[in-house]
Design a protein around this motif. Structure first.
Motif, PDB file in Angstrom:
ATOM      1  N   ALA A  40      35.614   7.810  39.727  1.00  0.00           N
ATOM      2  CA  ALA A  40      36.696   7.154  39.009  1.00  0.00           C
ATOM      3  C   ALA A  40      36.880   5.749  39.577  1.00  0.00           C
ATOM      4  O   ALA A  40      36.524   5.488  40.730  1.00  0.00           O
ATOM      5  N   PRO A  41      37.438   4.840  38.787  1.00  0.00           N
ATOM      6  CA  PRO A  41      37.651   3.467  39.279  1.00  0.00           C
ATOM      7  C   PRO A  41      38.464   3.440  40.559  1.00  0.00           C
ATOM      8  O   PRO A  41      39.505   4.092  40.664  1.00  0.00           O
ATOM      9  N   GLY A  42      37.957   2.733  41.540  1.00  0.00           N
ATOM     10  CA  GLY A  42      38.666   2.597  42.802  1.00  0.00           C
ATOM     11  C   GLY A  42      38.566   3.788  43.725  1.00  0.00           C
ATOM     12  O   GLY A  42      39.208   3.806  44.787  1.00  0.00           O
ATOM     13  N   LYS A  43      37.777   4.768  43.335  1.00  0.00           N
ATOM     14  CA  LYS A  43      37.640   5.969  44.161  1.00  0.00           C
ATOM     15  C   LYS A  43      36.185   6.185  44.538  1.00  0.00           C
ATOM     16  O   LYS A  43      35.273   5.660  43.909  1.00  0.00           O
ATOM     17  N   GLU A  44      35.984   6.994  45.566  1.00  0.00           N
ATOM     18  CA  GLU A  44      34.632   7.330  45.982  1.00  0.00           C
ATOM     19  C   GLU A  44      34.034   8.364  45.024  1.00  0.00           C
ATOM     20  O   GLU A  44      34.756   9.111  44.358  1.00  0.00           O
ATOM     21  N   ARG A  45      32.723   8.368  44.985  1.00  0.00           N
ATOM     22  CA  ARG A  45      32.046   9.359  44.153  1.00  0.00           C
ATOM     23  C   ARG A  45      32.269  10.746  44.757  1.00  0.00           C
ATOM     24  O   ARG A  45      32.190  10.920  45.981  1.00  0.00           O
ATOM     25  N   GLU A  46      32.544  11.704  43.890  1.00  0.00           N
ATOM     26  CA  GLU A  46      32.831  13.047  44.380  1.00  0.00           C
ATOM     27  C   GLU A  46      31.961  14.085  43.678  1.00  0.00           C
ATOM     28  O   GLU A  46      31.541  13.912  42.534  1.00  0.00           O
ATOM     29  N   TYR A 114      17.150  11.647  43.343  1.00  0.00           N
ATOM     30  CA  TYR A 114      17.054  10.980  42.041  1.00  0.00           C
ATOM     31  C   TYR A 114      18.404  11.023  41.344  1.00  0.00           C
ATOM     32  O   TYR A 114      19.106  12.043  41.382  1.00  0.00           O
ATOM     33  N   TRP A 115      18.728   9.930  40.670  1.00  0.00           N
ATOM     34  CA  TRP A 115      20.020   9.793  39.994  1.00  0.00           C
ATOM     35  C   TRP A 115      19.832   9.271  38.582  1.00  0.00           C
ATOM     36  O   TRP A 115      18.934   8.468  38.317  1.00  0.00           O
ATOM     37  N   GLY A 116      20.700   9.718  37.704  1.00  0.00           N
ATOM     38  CA  GLY A 116      20.758   9.162  36.373  1.00  0.00           C
ATOM     39  C   GLY A 116      21.626   7.920  36.356  1.00  0.00           C
ATOM     40  O   GLY A 116      22.214   7.534  37.377  1.00  0.00           O
ATOM     41  N   GLN A 117      21.741   7.332  35.171  1.00  0.00           N
ATOM     42  CA  GLN A 117      22.462   6.066  35.048  1.00  0.00           C
ATOM     43  C   GLN A 117      23.958   6.248  34.879  1.00  0.00           C
ATOM     44  O   GLN A 117      24.711   5.284  35.010  1.00  0.00           O
ATOM     45  N   GLY A 118      24.374   7.447  34.580  1.00  0.00           N
ATOM     46  CA  GLY A 118      25.793   7.739  34.432  1.00  0.00           C
ATOM     47  C   GLY A 118      26.252   7.689  32.987  1.00  0.00           C
ATOM     48  O   GLY A 118      25.668   7.002  32.145  1.00  0.00           O
ATOM     49  N   THR A 119      27.297   8.436  32.690  1.00  0.00           N
ATOM     50  CA  THR A 119      27.923   8.435  31.379  1.00  0.00           C
ATOM     51  C   THR A 119      29.430   8.519  31.566  1.00  0.00           C
ATOM     52  O   THR A 119      29.912   9.258  32.421  1.00  0.00           O
ATOM     53  N   GLN A 120      30.160   7.744  30.782  1.00  0.00           N
ATOM     54  CA  GLN A 120      31.606   7.634  30.976  1.00  0.00           C
ATOM     55  C   GLN A 120      32.343   8.728  30.215  1.00  0.00           C
ATOM     56  O   GLN A 120      32.071   8.974  29.036  1.00  0.00           O
ATOM     57  N   VAL A 121      33.275   9.350  30.908  1.00  0.00           N
ATOM     58  CA  VAL A 121      34.179  10.327  30.304  1.00  0.00           C
ATOM     59  C   VAL A 121      35.601   9.809  30.473  1.00  0.00           C
ATOM     60  O   VAL A 121      36.019   9.509  31.597  1.00  0.00           O
ATOM     61  N   THR A 122      36.314   9.696  29.368  1.00  0.00           N
ATOM     62  CA  THR A 122      37.697   9.241  29.407  1.00  0.00           C
ATOM     63  C   THR A 122      38.572  10.280  28.718  1.00  0.00           C
ATOM     64  O   THR A 122      38.317  10.636  27.569  1.00  0.00           O
ATOM     65  N   VAL A 123      39.574  10.757  29.446  1.00  0.00           N
ATOM     66  CA  VAL A 123      40.479  11.775  28.922  1.00  0.00           C
ATOM     67  C   VAL A 123      41.859  11.145  28.783  1.00  0.00           C
ATOM     68  O   VAL A 123      42.461  10.713  29.784  1.00  0.00           O
ATOM     69  N   SER A 124      42.358  11.093  27.569  1.00  0.00           N
ATOM     70  CA  SER A 124      43.661  10.492  27.318  1.00  0.00           C
ATOM     71  C   SER A 124      44.753  11.560  27.368  1.00  0.00           C
ATOM     72  O   SER A 124      44.522  12.717  27.016  1.00  0.00           O
ATOM     73  N   SER A 125      45.919  11.133  27.808  1.00  0.00           N
ATOM     74  CA  SER A 125      47.033  12.087  27.921  1.00  0.00           C
ATOM     75  C   SER A 125      47.824  12.165  26.644  1.00  0.00           C
ATOM     76  O   SER A 125      47.663  11.381  25.725  1.00  0.00           O
TER      77      SER A 125
END
Length: 125
Positions: A40-46, A114-125
């Motif tokens: 998440a933005p501003g956080k470490e990868r978990e 090995y790592w992929g390029q990533g995909t964004q997930v956004t969950v709105s409240s």
């Protein structure tokens, strides 16, 4: 060399579902571990979840246990992360990765080669 391509991210309302895909090309052996991480933005990868490529062993972070499920399609060399009951705090860039030695620590990102390029997930409240 293993190449990974993620897909399936997007925008969803809280309580909804998404399925992420991670397609692998190159030699993938049943003893490999495919993991999912998020940042998440501003956080470490978990760590999120991981499974041997064969599917015989799976491991989920407490924060997603019971909501996320790993599955695979061997014919497509693809692993999926089914995400249900999504929460705004699940918003992050999601990455799949491959760990070559299943005896390593599955939740440690430094163990993955090995790592992929990533995909964004956004969950709105």
């Amino acid at each position: 060399q293993v190449q990974l391509v993620e897909s399936g991210g997007g925008l969803v309302q809280a309580g909804g579902s998404l399925r992420l895909s991670c397609a692998a090309s190159g030699p993938v052996f049943s003893t490999y571990v495919m993991g999912w991480f998020r940042q998440a933005p501003g956080k470490e990868r978990e760590f999120v979840a991981a499974s041997t490529w064969s599917g015989s062993r799976k491991y989920y972070a407490d924060s997603v246990k019971g909501r996320f499920t790993i599955s695979r399609d061997f014919t497509k060399n693809t692993q999926y992360l089914q995400m249900n009951s999504l929460k705004p705090e699940d918003t992050a860039a999601y990455y799949c990765a491959v760990l070559l030695d299943y005896s390593s620590a599955w939740s440690e990102e430094n163990e993955y080669t090995y790592w992929g390029q990533g995909t964004q997930v956004t969950v709105s409240s």
